[in-house]
Design an enzyme around this catalytic site. Structure first.
Site, mmCIF file in Angstrom:
data_model
loop_
_atom_site.group_PDB
_atom_site.id
_atom_site.type_symbol
_atom_site.label_atom_id
_atom_site.label_comp_id
_atom_site.label_asym_id
_atom_site.label_seq_id
_atom_site.Cartn_x
_atom_site.Cartn_y
_atom_site.Cartn_z
ATOM 1 N N ILE A 193 -29.068 -26.647 2.838
ATOM 2 C CA ILE A 193 -27.830 -27.395 3.055
ATOM 3 C C ILE A 193 -26.851 -27.195 1.900
ATOM 4 O O ILE A 193 -25.740 -27.717 1.921
ATOM 5 C CB ILE A 193 -28.109 -28.901 3.245
ATOM 6 C CG1 ILE A 193 -28.874 -29.479 2.047
ATOM 7 C CG2 ILE A 193 -28.863 -29.144 4.529
ATOM 8 C CD1 ILE A 193 -29.097 -30.983 2.138
ATOM 9 N N ILE A 201 -30.381 -26.493 -2.438
ATOM 10 C CA ILE A 201 -30.607 -27.832 -1.918
ATOM 11 C C ILE A 201 -31.016 -27.677 -0.463
ATOM 12 O O ILE A 201 -30.298 -27.053 0.324
ATOM 13 C CB ILE A 201 -29.358 -28.727 -2.035
ATOM 14 C CG1 ILE A 201 -28.978 -28.920 -3.498
ATOM 15 C CG2 ILE A 201 -29.618 -30.088 -1.397
ATOM 16 C CD1 ILE A 201 -28.124 -27.835 -4.070
ATOM 17 N N ASP A 310 -18.031 -37.962 -13.660
ATOM 18 C CA ASP A 310 -17.495 -37.017 -12.687
ATOM 19 C C ASP A 310 -17.344 -37.697 -11.332
ATOM 20 O O ASP A 310 -17.761 -37.180 -10.302
ATOM 21 C CB ASP A 310 -18.398 -35.790 -12.577
ATOM 22 C CG ASP A 310 -17.706 -34.617 -11.873
ATOM 23 O OD1 ASP A 310 -16.465 -34.635 -11.780
ATOM 24 O OD2 ASP A 310 -18.406 -33.696 -11.420
#
Length: 472
Positions: A193, A201, A310
Site C-alpha cells: 500500500i 508498507i 510534521d
C-alpha cells in the site's frame, strides 16, 4: 594546453555541477508543495516511492550551505576547499537542526572532509539542537580516526544526542510483550500500500485482522544508527494509546527485516480527502479539528511531551465513521543517508515547509507550539480547499510567513470564533499561541452552536461510513 590549476578548477566545477544535477533530478516530478505526483504510491505514514522531502532550494540553484553539507558527506575535499575559499563564512553555518558541516563529516566518518573543515576554521565544539558536538556524533558511530582527529584539535564529547543512541539496549522478549515473531507476518501473502526510502508498507492479515506493516530495508537493518533510532521509535510508540492516534500494535526488532505493525485505516488521509472534495462543510471541519486537537493534546500532555513536528493533512488518517487519527511520528528519521537528499532530510528538513512554524523555518529554538501553528494551517486548508499561498512553491510560502509575517486571506464562510482561533494559532510569537488543551473547549463551543442551529436530520450524513478511499 590546460594547466594543472585549470584542470583542478574544472574538476571542482564538475563536482558542483554534479551535485546540482542530482538535486534537480530529485526535484523532478514534484508539485509546488513538494509532495509526490498523484501516481506515486502512498503509505499510511505519508511516505511515497519518491523521496518525501522537498528540495531545500526554491529554484534550480543550490544554496552554498547545501553544497557544503553535500561535499562534506561525500569527502569531496577539492570542492570543499574551493567553496570555502569563495565563502569562508560557510564553515560554521548551521542547518535547520543547528548542525554544521563538521557534524555531518563526523557522523559519517568522513576524515578528509573533517580535516579540510578544521583547516578552514570549523568550530570543533559546535553544538547542534540537541547540544551534541561533532566528537559526540563521531563516537556514537564509532569512527575512530575522526574521533582521534577531533580530540587532537580540542574536541569534547558534549550533549546527550549521541550518547543516548549508544545507551539504548535492544528490546527483549522478556520485557516487551509487543515483540512479534516474524514468522507471524506473512509478507508473501500481502498487498503493498506504499513504498518509501526506508522500505515498504504492506497490508497484512495478522492474527485474523488487517494491519499495516512497515518494513525496514535489510540493508538499513545493518546500520547501527538506523537500528538504534528504530528502537527509540518503538520505545516511544509503545507508550502511545489514544483513540485519535494511529495505534501501534507490535514490532520485530531482533532480526531483519525490522518491522512496525500498526492498525490499518482504509479511509486514506486528509490530503486525499481535500484534494477530492475541496472545501469541507463547517460541521465536518469542527469534528475533524476536534479529533486532531484531542490526539495532539494527548501527545503534548503525557509524562513525556511528544512534539509531532510534521503535522499536515498527509499525516492525518481517516478511520471508520470519519474519525481522524494522527500518524507518522518521525519515521523519516529511519532514512539511510546514501545521497545528498537523504542526508539533508535527516540533518535539516524535518517537517514540511507549507505547514512549518516561522521559528522552525528561521532555525530558532522551538517547543510544542509548532504543532499549534501547523494545526492552524490545516484548519485554513479545510475551509479554503487549498493550502495557504498555493500560487507559490512551499519554500517561498514558508519564507513569506516567517520573514515577511504574511498570512493568507480568509475567502470562505467561517463559523463564529473560527477565524479568531486560526489567527491565534498561527501567531508569529509562539508564546501567544494557545495550548491544545485550551483549543478543545473553543471547538466544542462551535460544535454545540452548530448543532443547535441545525436539526439532527441535516447532520446525519456526517456520520455515514466512508467508502471508496481504501488503499488496498
Amino acid at each position: 594546453m590546460e594547466s594543472k590549476a585549470d584542470g583542478e578548477d574544472s574538476a571542482v566545477s564538475r563536482l558542483h555541477a554534479k551535485a546540482k544535477s542530482a538535486l534537480k533530478r530529485l526535484s523532478k516530478g514534484r508539485r509546488s508543495d513538494g509532495s509526490p505526483d498523484a501516481d506515486s504510491p502512498r503509505s499510511q505514514d505519508g511516505s511515497s516511492s519518491r523521496s518525501s522531502q522537498i528540495s531545500p532550494s526554491s529554484d534550480a540553484s543550490v544554496k552554498p550551505l547545501t553544497l557544503l553539507l553535500f561535499h562534506s558527506r561525500n569527502n569531496n575535499v577539492e570542492a570543499l576547499r574551493e567553496l570555502l575559499k569563495e565563502k569562508p563564512e560557510l564553515v560554521n553555518e548551521t542547518d535547520y537542526d543547528g548542525r554544521t558541516a563538521l557534524h555531518v563529516a563526523a557522523a559519517y566518518g568522513c576524515l578528509k572532509s573533517a580535516r579540510v573543515l578544521l583547516e578552514n576554521g570549523a568550530n570543533v565544539n559546535a553544538q547542534d539542537r540537541w547540544n551534541s558536538s561533532p566528537l559526540a556524533d563521531a563516537k556514537a558511530s564509532n569512527h575512530q580516526e575522526v574521533m582521534k582527529l577531533l580530540a587532537e584539535k580540542g574536541g569534547k564529547i558534549m550533549g546527550s544526542h549521541g550518547q543516548e543512541i549508544k545507551s539504548v539496549a535492544p528490546p527483549t522478549i522478556l520485557k516487551s510483550d509487543w515483540e512479534i515473531d516474524p514468522a507471524e507476518i506473512d509478507l508473501t501473502n500481502s498487498t503493498k500500500i506504499g513504498k518509501g526510502s526506508f522500505g515498504e508498507i504492506r497490508k497484512v492479515l495478522w492474527r485474523g485482522t488487517p494491519v499495516a506493516v512497515k518494513t525496514i530495508l535489510p540493508a538499513l537493518s545493518d546500520d547501527k544508527l538506523v537500528v538504534q533510532d528504530f528502537r527509540h521509535e518503538v520505545e516511544l510508540l509503545v507508550k502511545v494509546r489514544h483513540p485519535n492516534i494511529v495505534q501501534f500494535l507490535g514490532a520485530v526488532t531482533k532480526k531483519p527485516p525490522l518491522m512496525l505493525i500498526t492498525e490499518y485505516l482504509p479511509g486514506g488521509d486528509l490530503h486525499v480527502e481535500l484534494k477530492e472534495k475541496g472545501p469541507l462543510p463547517s460541521a465536518t471541519i469542527v469534528n475533524y479539528a476536534l479529533d486532531i486537537a484531542r490526539g495532539v493534546t494527548y501527545l503534548h500532555n503525557g509524562p513525556n511531551t511528544i512534539i509531532h513536528r510534521d503535522l499536515k493533512p498527509r499525516n492525518v488518517l481517516i478511520g471508520e465513521c470519519n474519525q481522524l487519527k494522527v500518524g507518522d511520528f518521525g519515521l523519516s528519521k529511519l532514512m539511510k543517508m546514501t545521497n545528498f537528499h537523504d542526508m539533508y532530510k535527516m540533518t535539516g528538513e524535518t517537517g514540511s515547509y507549507r505547514y512549518m512554524a516561522p521559528e522552525v523555518f528561521e532555525h530558532r529554538a522551538y517547543d510544542k507550539s509548532v504543532d499549534v501553528f501547523s494545526f492552524a494551517v490545516i484548519l485554513y486548508e479545510m475551509f479554503e480547499g487549498s493550502p495557504p499561498f498555493s500560487h507559490v512553491d512551499a519554500y517561498e510560502a514558508a519564507r513569506q510567513v516567517a520573514r515577511l509575517e504574511k498570512r493568507p486571506p480568509f475567502t470562505k464562510q467561517y463559523p463564529t470564533g473560527m477565524k479568531e482561533l486560526i489567527q491565534d494559532c498561527w501567531q508569529g510569537d509562539p508564546y501567544k499561541r494557545p495550548l491544545f488543551v485550551n483549543i478543545i473547549p473553543r471547538l466544542e463551543k462551535m460544535k454545540q452552536e452548530a448543532q443547535a442551529a441545525n436539526p439532527p436530520a441535516e447532520r446525519s450524513h456526517l456520520w455515514q461510513r466512508r467508502t471508496g478511499h481504501g488503499s488496498g
